[in-house]
Design a protein around this motif. Structure first.
Motif, PDB file in Angstrom:
ATOM      1  N   GLN A 247      29.354 -41.442  14.491  1.00 17.51           N
ATOM      2  CA  GLN A 247      28.477 -42.594  14.748  1.00 17.51           C
ATOM      3  C   GLN A 247      27.419 -42.203  15.786  1.00 17.51           C
ATOM      4  O   GLN A 247      27.340 -42.747  16.879  1.00 17.51           O
ATOM      5  N   ILE A 290      35.940 -46.229  14.071  1.00 18.64           N
ATOM      6  CA  ILE A 290      34.765 -46.942  13.567  1.00 18.64           C
ATOM      7  C   ILE A 290      34.627 -48.243  14.356  1.00 18.64           C
ATOM      8  O   ILE A 290      35.618 -48.894  14.690  1.00 18.64           O
ATOM      9  N   PHE A 296      33.528 -50.140   8.774  1.00 18.59           N
ATOM     10  CA  PHE A 296      34.626 -49.449   8.090  1.00 18.59           C
ATOM     11  C   PHE A 296      34.534 -49.651   6.578  1.00 18.59           C
ATOM     12  O   PHE A 296      34.657 -48.694   5.807  1.00 18.59           O
ATOM     13  N   GLY A 342      28.849 -42.192  10.242  1.00 16.19           N
ATOM     14  CA  GLY A 342      30.298 -42.135  10.219  1.00 16.19           C
ATOM     15  C   GLY A 342      30.759 -40.746   9.842  1.00 16.19           C
ATOM     16  O   GLY A 342      29.944 -39.853   9.542  1.00 16.19           O
TER      17      GLY A 342
END
Length: 458
Positions: A247, A290, A296, A342
């Motif tokens: 992230q 996350i 997610f 991610g």
């Protein structure tokens, strides 16, 4: 987290404008003193900041310190050392036809800053911009993201306990608070986040012709060429992709790998994952989570693209997604349409470097660019592409060098900061020509009797 009301925002802004008008922030010694207070406060709050980052994003203390706290501390130190030099008026040459005048650039503060930061590096991205605002002599209103709520609360405690609210203040809330802030007239808006919201910020700023610095994102490519050192490339790619569970706005978003080394690189990456995180990444304290269920679900949806050749393990109850390699990905797949943000790494191949270059150039200009291979080819690839920044035979590390300007280009942002560029981002470079009165040459005056001479000079 509750939104901040319009009345409170307007009251803060009014008080800050009044304080700025008193010219105290223009004093260089005042600015340096505030930077020193800022660093002392960070030291006091270091554990609280790290604990909050662990709660919000599962960042280990080591990662929190390296990627957030230390970056801000280093920038503060750099500004304290160099601010007196940066802020001095800069003499510049004066052309012959303007003599005996002299010319200089004065660096003056813009006024009241609005700094809006995202959730992924909530401390670094809010506070690093604040360093530039303080250094340049501005007042500031800070707005952290509500998605990293615990870190936002610690930052509020730090700011309110360190600075007078008429000088620097912080407001909390979500989209409603952002909308209220963007409607106000600021002297500069510094926004870090997505290109979509960046457009909203720019549109709002246009109403008051407010200058903006937009630190956005995009799909940052990573090329691995046939002559790359694959074991080193694997370690540096895995490290850059797993910081904060991927992230990160400058994380390598996807791989473009020479077809002849793809299988070998995949095996090196698998080996590296085990070396760094053990047989079960979920048990490692150095692998994040996350940020929320919405993110997610979005990321989990990408796992149907291509073929999973490593990872692919998820646990929604813990918001955990293992680092996942997706092979046989196609450009039209969903995972290739927007920034991933991610721990998912799509792999596409090329046989000629121009194929990789053409694909990169067919998309929006990225925030970062990474190339693994020999330096001769690296020069050619850099010449034929563009990005906000990047690395040769590494990933992400350029963000840690405050001698380098950091920022995007095109869809990935506008404006630069870090180091001296932070000072410049929050400053007005005022151009001044000083002309003596002991001589008053008639060349410039009507009816231009000396026009023939003027033409020879200019």
């Amino acid at each position: 987290m509750n939104d901040t009301s319009k009345i409170i925002i307007e009251n803060i802004l009014t008080k800050q404008r009044e304080f700025f008008a008193g010219n105290q922030t223009r004093d260089i010694s005042f600015r340096i003193e505030q930077l020193k207070k800022f660093k002392s406060a960070i030291k006091i709050f270091e554990k609280s900041i790290a604990d909050a980052l662990w709660t919000d994003l599962h960042k280990s203390f080591e990662e929190a310190y390296i990627t957030e706290i230390s970056i801000v501390n280093q920038d503060i130190d750099y500004h304290i050392r160099h601010l007196k030099k940066w802020s001095k008026p800069k003499r510049v040459p004066t052309p012959l036809h303007l003599l005996p005048s002299s010319s200089k650039i004065i660096y003056e503060p813009l006024g009241v800053s609005l700094i809006v930061a995202p959730w992924n590096y909530p401390f670094q991205l809010l506070m690093n911009a604040l360093v530039g605002s303080i250094s340049a002599g501005n007042c500031a209103i800070l707005k952290p993201s509500p998605y990293s709520e615990n870190t936002a609360k610690v930052m509020e405690e730090l700011i309110k306990g360190t600075f007078a609210s008429e000088y620097i203040d912080i407001v909390q809330g979500g989209r409603k608070t952002n909308e209220l802030l963007f409607k106000q007239k600021f002297d500069i808006i510094f926004y870090t986040g997505s290109p979509a919201v960046g457009k909203v910020v720019m549109n709002a700023a246009a109403e008051h012709l407010t200058p903006v610095v937009l630190e956005l994102g995009g799909k940052s490519p990573c090329i691995v060429d046939k002559d790359a050192n694959l074991s080193v490339a694997a370690r540096r790619i895995v490290w850059g992709k797993t910081i904060n569970a991927g992230q990160t706005c400058i994380a390598p978003d996807y791989l473009l790998v020479h077809a002849s080394v793809k299988e070998a690189l995949i095996e090196e990456i698998k080996l590296t994952i085990r070396e760094m995180f053990g047989d079960d990444m979920q048990k490692s304290k150095h692998f994040g989570r996350i940020v929320n269920d919405k993110a997610f679900d979005r990321l989990s949806g990408y796992l149907t693209n291509g073929k999973i050749v490593a990872g692919g393990i998820t646990d929604k109850s813990k918001r955990y997604i293992s680092l996942t390699l997706l092979d046989e990905v196609k450009p039209e797949d969903a995972v290739m349409q927007e920034e991933i943000f991610g721990p998912i790494l799509p792999i596409m191949t090329f046989t000629e470097i121009d194929e990789a270059i053409a694909y990169i150039n067919s998309n929006e200009k990225p925030l970062a660019f990474y190339y693994f291979g020999k330096s001769k080819m690296a020069k050619e690839v850099l010449m034929k592409t563009t990005s906000g920044g990047g690395c040769i035979n590494d990933t992400v590390v350029h963000v840690g060098n405050h001698h380098l300007p950091f920022g995007g280009v095109g869809n990935s942002g506008m404006g630069k900061y870090h180091g001296k560029d932070s000072f410049l981002a929050f400053s007005n470079r005022r151009s001044i020509v000083s002309t003596p009165t002991w001589m008053d040459l008639p060349l410039k005056y009507v009816p231009y009797k000396f026009f023939k001479l003027i033409r020879k000079i200019i």
